[in-house]
Every structure is written in structure tokens, then in C-alpha cells.
Motif scaffolding. Structure first.
Motif, mmCIF file in Angstrom:
data_model
loop_
_atom_site.group_PDB
_atom_site.id
_atom_site.type_symbol
_atom_site.label_atom_id
_atom_site.label_comp_id
_atom_site.label_asym_id
_atom_site.label_seq_id
_atom_site.Cartn_x
_atom_site.Cartn_y
_atom_site.Cartn_z
ATOM 1 N N ALA A 89 0.820 -1.212 0.000
ATOM 2 C CA ALA A 89 0.000 0.000 0.000
ATOM 3 C C ALA A 89 0.854 1.262 0.000
ATOM 4 C CB ALA A 89 -0.931 -0.009 1.208
ATOM 5 N N ILE A 90 1.916 1.268 0.787
ATOM 6 C CA ILE A 90 2.740 2.472 0.929
ATOM 7 C C ILE A 90 3.627 2.672 -0.291
ATOM 8 C CG2 ILE A 90 4.568 3.530 2.305
ATOM 9 C CD1 ILE A 90 3.298 2.020 4.751
ATOM 10 N N GLN A 91 4.252 1.608 -0.784
ATOM 11 C CA GLN A 91 5.102 1.763 -1.969
ATOM 12 C C GLN A 91 4.304 2.232 -3.178
ATOM 13 O OE1 GLN A 91 8.694 -1.263 -2.107
ATOM 14 N NE2 GLN A 91 6.873 -2.292 -1.301
ATOM 15 N N LEU A 92 3.101 1.712 -3.357
ATOM 16 C CA LEU A 92 2.307 2.132 -4.508
ATOM 17 C C LEU A 92 1.903 3.598 -4.402
ATOM 18 C CD1 LEU A 92 0.193 -1.088 -5.113
ATOM 19 C CD2 LEU A 92 2.157 -0.250 -6.422
ATOM 20 N N ALA A 93 1.854 4.118 -3.173
ATOM 21 C CA ALA A 93 1.596 5.548 -2.991
ATOM 22 C C ALA A 93 2.804 6.403 -3.343
ATOM 23 C CB ALA A 93 1.173 5.823 -1.548
ATOM 24 N N GLU A 141 -0.191 18.163 -12.183
ATOM 25 C CA GLU A 141 1.035 17.475 -12.604
ATOM 26 C C GLU A 141 1.203 16.159 -11.859
ATOM 27 O OE1 GLU A 141 3.871 21.328 -13.715
ATOM 28 O OE2 GLU A 141 3.778 20.567 -11.651
ATOM 29 N N ALA A 142 0.909 16.155 -10.569
ATOM 30 C CA ALA A 142 1.057 14.943 -9.777
ATOM 31 C C ALA A 142 0.083 13.865 -10.234
ATOM 32 C CB ALA A 142 0.833 15.260 -8.301
ATOM 33 N N ARG A 143 -1.155 14.242 -10.472
ATOM 34 C CA ARG A 143 -2.137 13.245 -10.919
ATOM 35 C C ARG A 143 -1.766 12.671 -12.285
ATOM 36 N NH1 ARG A 143 -8.104 15.528 -8.937
ATOM 37 N NH2 ARG A 143 -7.670 15.314 -6.694
ATOM 38 N N ARG A 144 -1.229 13.518 -13.158
ATOM 39 C CA ARG A 144 -0.794 13.033 -14.469
ATOM 40 C C ARG A 144 0.387 12.082 -14.321
ATOM 41 N NH1 ARG A 144 0.976 17.515 -16.732
ATOM 42 N NH2 ARG A 144 -1.175 18.245 -17.019
ATOM 43 N N LEU A 145 1.316 12.417 -13.406
ATOM 44 C CA LEU A 145 2.465 11.544 -13.146
ATOM 45 C C LEU A 145 2.004 10.161 -12.705
ATOM 46 C CD1 LEU A 145 5.599 11.194 -12.655
ATOM 47 C CD2 LEU A 145 5.127 11.909 -10.289
ATOM 48 N N TYR A 146 1.056 10.112 -11.779
ATOM 49 C CA TYR A 146 0.568 8.840 -11.253
ATOM 50 C C TYR A 146 -0.201 8.064 -12.328
ATOM 51 C CZ TYR A 146 1.992 9.436 -6.401
ATOM 52 O OH TYR A 146 2.730 9.535 -5.254
ATOM 53 N N THR A 161 -5.562 5.561 -10.265
ATOM 54 C CA THR A 161 -5.605 6.880 -9.632
ATOM 55 C C THR A 161 -6.970 7.476 -9.910
ATOM 56 O OG1 THR A 161 -3.238 7.145 -10.028
ATOM 57 C CG2 THR A 161 -4.478 9.117 -9.472
ATOM 58 N N VAL A 162 -7.683 7.856 -8.855
ATOM 59 C CA VAL A 162 -9.058 8.345 -9.013
ATOM 60 C C VAL A 162 -9.162 9.766 -8.465
ATOM 61 C CG1 VAL A 162 -9.997 6.020 -8.894
ATOM 62 C CG2 VAL A 162 -9.819 7.368 -6.814
ATOM 63 N N ASP A 163 -10.105 10.526 -9.006
ATOM 64 C CA ASP A 163 -10.271 11.924 -8.603
ATOM 65 C C ASP A 163 -10.972 12.059 -7.253
ATOM 66 O OD1 ASP A 163 -9.035 12.750 -10.916
ATOM 67 O OD2 ASP A 163 -10.911 13.034 -12.015
ATOM 68 N N LEU A 212 -6.554 1.541 -5.101
ATOM 69 C CA LEU A 212 -7.060 2.852 -5.481
ATOM 70 C C LEU A 212 -6.218 3.909 -4.792
ATOM 71 C CD1 LEU A 212 -10.955 2.440 -5.390
ATOM 72 C CD2 LEU A 212 -9.373 2.121 -7.312
ATOM 73 N N LEU A 213 -5.810 4.922 -5.578
ATOM 74 C CA LEU A 213 -4.984 6.011 -5.078
ATOM 75 C C LEU A 213 -5.682 7.335 -5.327
ATOM 76 C CD1 LEU A 213 -1.625 4.830 -6.692
ATOM 77 C CD2 LEU A 213 -2.260 4.556 -4.293
ATOM 78 N N HIS A 214 -5.718 8.176 -4.303
ATOM 79 C CA HIS A 214 -6.218 9.540 -4.461
ATOM 80 C C HIS A 214 -5.073 10.496 -4.161
ATOM 81 C CE1 HIS A 214 -8.806 13.022 -4.450
ATOM 82 N NE2 HIS A 214 -8.402 13.336 -3.237
#
Length: 320
Positions: free
Chosen positions: A134-138, A236-241, A253-255, A270-272
């Protein structure tokens, strides 16, 4: 058909692994080993398998009759098991304990979102820890881009199944229900693999990872709240993910806000991602028994044997 065996079949992760394998269209489960339960039906320990299998636990097994073996025994036992046996040439091994997560003895760290191509050609896989997943994927997209430039702060809560099937004072229902507690603050064992892997991706990262794990009053799931200083804008961060995980069928990655009921009983992550002042905040949710353990093990098996990564893992969340 892929012929599979399980060593140490009585725990929670083994129960979930059996459930996945007996329903996997490309797998024949040949044996499930348990010294303490030898001769008993699997359903006497894993009641949720009633109607799915008539198999019994075995005490002896033949590694020459399987293509892959999953090691589900307690941490510290896998290395001894491997040392005591002559391993057939061609046998694949997937270890769900922490014994080989530093990649010694020819093991590859089995986090597909990071090492998919190495996993495809590996014969031995060290499955990641649940908190570590969970943490690494974040954090992987930031590390891969060289953007981890300050201390990382993590608070994460896990369900009671994360403590294993053996009862203890802090897993007893009357203590756990309507309760919340901190344990192993700043010292959790998964910090070793998290730090090692992030520094592999970003060798210049020389800051601390401050991790406070918590026990939740629910059975399964992990929610990790992760934040660190970052100069990226939120867009930029959301695009990176999104770009980093574009080829990962289980990581999204979800809004909107994320919660455990969206992922429990699935192999999904799921990552926010959001920016607050100078901080980038990432919330990561997984099922600790599936993407954090047995589901990821099957995902790794699929990759090793050239199957679609999602085979046998198209599971619906238990939203109600």
C-alpha cells in the motif's frame, strides 16, 4: 493447466489463496500442506470453501508433481524449508513470508507495478508485505521521477486479519471491536523493504520514512495516508501517477475520495492524489489479504506463466 501446491495451508492468506486457485481457470491445485491439519478437509479450517472443493490437507507432498509452490508458512520458516530440500529444476516458488524480500537466494521482489518484466522471467518470487504494498504504490511514481526530496509521513490502519489467524490479546473480538490503537510506531518491519526499494528507484533519497501503523476494528483492508513536500502542482502529480500506472491493470488513480469498501475482496489498489499547501497527500487503499498477499501472489504466478495478469482475479468489491 498449471499444477500448484501450497505449503502452510491453515492461515488467512492460505485460505484466500486456495479460494483463488480452485476457481482459477488455468490452475489445478494438487496439494495443500498442513502438519497440524493433515487428513482434515480444507473446509474444516476454511469454511468459506464449502461447495468449492473436497480436498484434504496433506502432510507429505511431491514437488516434482507441481509447477509452482506457494509458501504460506510463518515468517522465518521459508528459508529453512528451502535449505532442507532439493528443489526440482523448473519449479517456481512464490514466498508470501518476508524471508526473501531483500532478493537473496535468487528471489525477485514481486511488486508487479515496479518489476513486471523481471517477474515474467523469474523462478523465485518474494511477495511484498501488505503495508509495504500500500505504501510503496503511494510513492513509486515520485521515486521513479526523482521527486522524493523530503521526509515521508505515513499513517496506515489495517484490519484484524493482518495479524494472522493465531489469536492474541489485540485480535480478540471483545478488545478489537469499537477500538483503535497504534502499534510498532516508527519501527514496523515493512519499513526495511519500503526504504530499500524506494532508494533503489531514487538512490539520492536520503530522508526518513515516518510510519505509524494502527489496528482497526474491522476484519480486512488497509488505508494508508501518505504525505511529503513536493513542488508538483496537483494536476502534474495526478498526471504523473496516471502515466506511471497506465500499464497496471489493478492500480488506479481516481479523482474522488477512496475507501476500503471499494477494494475489499479485490486485487485492486485505489490512489487519491491531492495537494495541500506544499504537501502532496496520497491515500492508498488495498485488501491486505488479496493485493497485500494472496491476490498479488496469483498475479505474480500469472506473469511467470505468461497468462493475462488479471486471470482469476476479476473480483467484485464487497460494497455492502
Amino acid at each position: 493447466m498449471i499444477r500448484a501446491g501450497i505449503i502452510g495451508g491453515a492461515g488467512y492468506t492460505a485460505g484466500e489463496l486456495i479460494r483463488l486457485l480452485v476457481n482459477h481457470p488455468a490452475v489445478e491445485l494438487r496439494f495443500v500442506h498442513s502438519t497440524s491439519n493433515a487428513g482434515n478437509r480444507l473446509t474444516q479450517v476454511h469454511g468459506g470453501l464449502e461447495g468449492d472443493t473436497q480436498m484434504c490437507f496433506c502432510e507429505t507432498y511431491d514437488l516434482h508433481k507441481v509447477d509452482v509452490v506457494f509458501l504460506c508458512s510463518a515468517h522465518g520458516q521459508s528459508e529453512g524449508w528451502l535449505a532442507e530440500r532439493e528443489i526440482p529444476e523448473g519449479l517456481r516458488i512464490i514466498d508470501l513470508a518476508q524471508d526473501f524480500r531483500d532478493e537473496h537466494a535468487g528471489f525477485v521482489y514481486g511488486l508487479p507495478e515496479w518489476q513486471r518484466e523481471r517477474i515474467r522471467t523469474a523462478r523465485r518470487i518474494a511477495n511484498p508485505g501488505c503495508f509495504a504494498t500500500a505504501i510503496q504504490l503511494a510513492l513509486l511514481p515520485l521515486a521513479a521521477a526523482g521527486l522524493l526530496q523530503d521526509d515521508v509521513h505515513v499513517t496506515a490502519v489495517t484490519g484484524s486479519t493482518g495479524a494472522g489467524v493465531k489469536p492474541s490479546a489485540t485480535t480478540h473480538f471483545s478488545w478489537r471491536t469499537a477500538n483503535l490503537s497504534v502499534y510498532k510506531a516508527f519501527t514496523h518491519q515493512h519499513l526495511l523493504e519500503i526504504g530499500r526499494n524506494l532508494r533503489h528507484l531514487e538512490p539520492a533519497f536520503d530522508h526518513e520514512i515516518h510510519f505509524v501503523p494502527m489496528r482497526g476494528d474491522f476484519a480486512r483492508g488497509i488505508l494508508a495516508s501518505v504525505y511529503t513536500h513536493c513542488d508538483l502542482t496537483e494536476e502534474e502529480a495526478r498526471r504523473l501517477y496516471a502515466d506511471y500506472y497506465a500499464a497496471s491493470p489493478f492500480t488506479h488513480t481516481v479523482d474522488g475520495d477512496v475507501d476500503l469498501k471499494q477494494v475489499v475482496n479485490t486485487n485492486k489498489v485505489l490512489l487519491h492524489v491531492a495537494r495541500h499547501g506544499g504537501m502532496l497527500h496520497i491515500v492508498s487503499v488495498i485488501d491486505n489479504l488479496l493485493k497485500g498477499a494472496s491476490g498479488q501472489a496469483v498475479e505474480n504466478m500469472n506473469l511467470i506463466f505468461g497468462l493475462d495478469e488479471t486471470e482469476g482475479l476479476r473480483l467484485k468489491a464487497s460494497a455492502f
